[in-house]
Motif scaffolding. Structure first.
Motif, PDB file in Angstrom:
ATOM      1  N   UNK A 172       6.500  -7.626  -0.937  1.00 54.18           N
ATOM      2  CA  UNK A 172       7.431  -7.051   0.037  1.00 54.18           C
ATOM      3  C   UNK A 172       7.468  -5.534  -0.087  1.00 54.18           C
ATOM      4  N   UNK A 173       7.507  -5.052  -1.326  1.00 47.31           N
ATOM      5  CA  UNK A 173       7.580  -3.612  -1.550  1.00 47.31           C
ATOM      6  C   UNK A 173       6.261  -2.940  -1.168  1.00 47.31           C
ATOM      7  N   UNK A 174       5.138  -3.587  -1.459  1.00 51.23           N
ATOM      8  CA  UNK A 174       3.851  -3.034  -1.027  1.00 51.23           C
ATOM      9  C   UNK A 174       3.807  -2.912   0.492  1.00 51.23           C
ATOM     10  N   UNK A 175       4.354  -3.880   1.182  1.00 51.14           N
ATOM     11  CA  UNK A 175       4.370  -3.844   2.647  1.00 51.14           C
ATOM     12  C   UNK A 175       5.142  -2.638   3.164  1.00 51.14           C
ATOM     13  N   UNK A 176       6.319  -2.384   2.613  1.00 46.91           N
ATOM     14  CA  UNK A 176       7.113  -1.259   3.120  1.00 46.91           C
ATOM     15  C   UNK A 176       6.570   0.078   2.627  1.00 46.91           C
ATOM     16  N   UNK A 177       5.870   0.090   1.480  1.00 48.22           N
ATOM     17  CA  UNK A 177       5.140   1.304   1.085  1.00 48.22           C
ATOM     18  C   UNK A 177       4.110   1.634   2.152  1.00 48.22           C
ATOM     19  N   UNK A 178       3.412   0.602   2.624  1.00 49.04           N
ATOM     20  CA  UNK A 178       2.422   0.791   3.676  1.00 49.04           C
ATOM     21  C   UNK A 178       3.031   1.262   4.977  1.00 49.04           C
ATOM     22  N   UNK A 179       4.307   0.949   5.192  1.00 48.54           N
ATOM     23  CA  UNK A 179       5.000   1.393   6.396  1.00 48.54           C
ATOM     24  C   UNK A 179       5.570   2.793   6.252  1.00 48.54           C
TER      25      UNK A 179
END
Length: 227
Positions: A170-177
């Protein structure tokens, strides 16, 4: 003391960078290179903490030099410098393993802060600019569609994500965002120290050198789609 190698084909540009860096008590310039091949050689000899790498240089350009420096596995990190903040070569440089990206007309304090950040393992591309770069050039990523090719990688099949927990994914996803640690902490109701711990584990588990490489991973694995 942060040690720096300056790679730029313009003598006046190198002189200006040297004057700025050597005015700082915590920085020293180990050498200067006027091209990519020389930058590789001096990096191997001097082992600087950071290489300030121009992209457009005669002979071997900064992208290939960055790729070879990173592939050598030394502790040296590369900070890409270019004239335009959406230069297509900058994206290629980041994918080659650079740890940061700045434009040459950045304020002196921005450059100094960027060098210090890269030297400590952080990334210096602002989240918004990271997203703009990746959104502009993400179509360069391979998307096999021809018969007989491997099926596209998904977040469920990519082995680089296999070791991540659900929270880390989940955190990797929002880092990507493009979310900062502070934004992640606020929106996911976590302590910022906890977010930093998660980010560190994500980098370690995925083999990402820094936050920029984690953003690229999020795009590569389709955790994040271009806007």
């Amino acid at each position: 003391m942060t040690t720096v190698l300056i790679a730029d084909d313009q003598p006046l540009q190198r002189f200006g960078f040297r004057m700025l860096l050597e005015s700082q008590d915590d920085m020293t310039v180990l050498g200067e290179a006027s091209g990519g091949s020389e930058a590789i050689r001096l990096t191997a000899e001097l082992h600087p903490d950071v290489v300030l790498m121009d992209i457009r240089m005669p002979g071997m350009d900064g992208i290939e030099a960055t790729r070879r420096i990173v592939a050598a596995g030394d502790r040296t990190r590369v900070l890409i410098l270019t004239t335009f903040d959406l230069d297509e070569y900058a994206y290629a440089g980041l994918r080659a393993g650079a740890s940061g990206f700045l434009v040459k007309d950045a304020q002196p304090e921005e450059l100094l802060s960027g060098i210090r950040s890269v030297a400590t393992g952080d990334a210096v591309v602002a989240p918004g600019l990271t997203r703009r770069l990746l959104d502009a050039y993400v179509h360069h990523l391979p998307t096999p569609t021809r018969q007989g090719t491997s099926p596209p990688t998904t977040p469920h099949t990519d082995p680089r994500l296999g070791a991540l927990t659900e929270r880390e994914r989940e955190i990797l996803t929002v880092i990507g965002q493009g979310w900062t640690n502070t934004e992640i902490a606020t929106r996911l109701h976590l302590a910022e120290s906890t977010v930093k711990t998660h980010v560190g584990r994500i980098l370690a588990k995925t083999g990402s050198r820094d936050r920029i490489q984690a953003v690229i991973l999020a795009y590569d694995t389709k955790l994040v789609e271009p806007s």
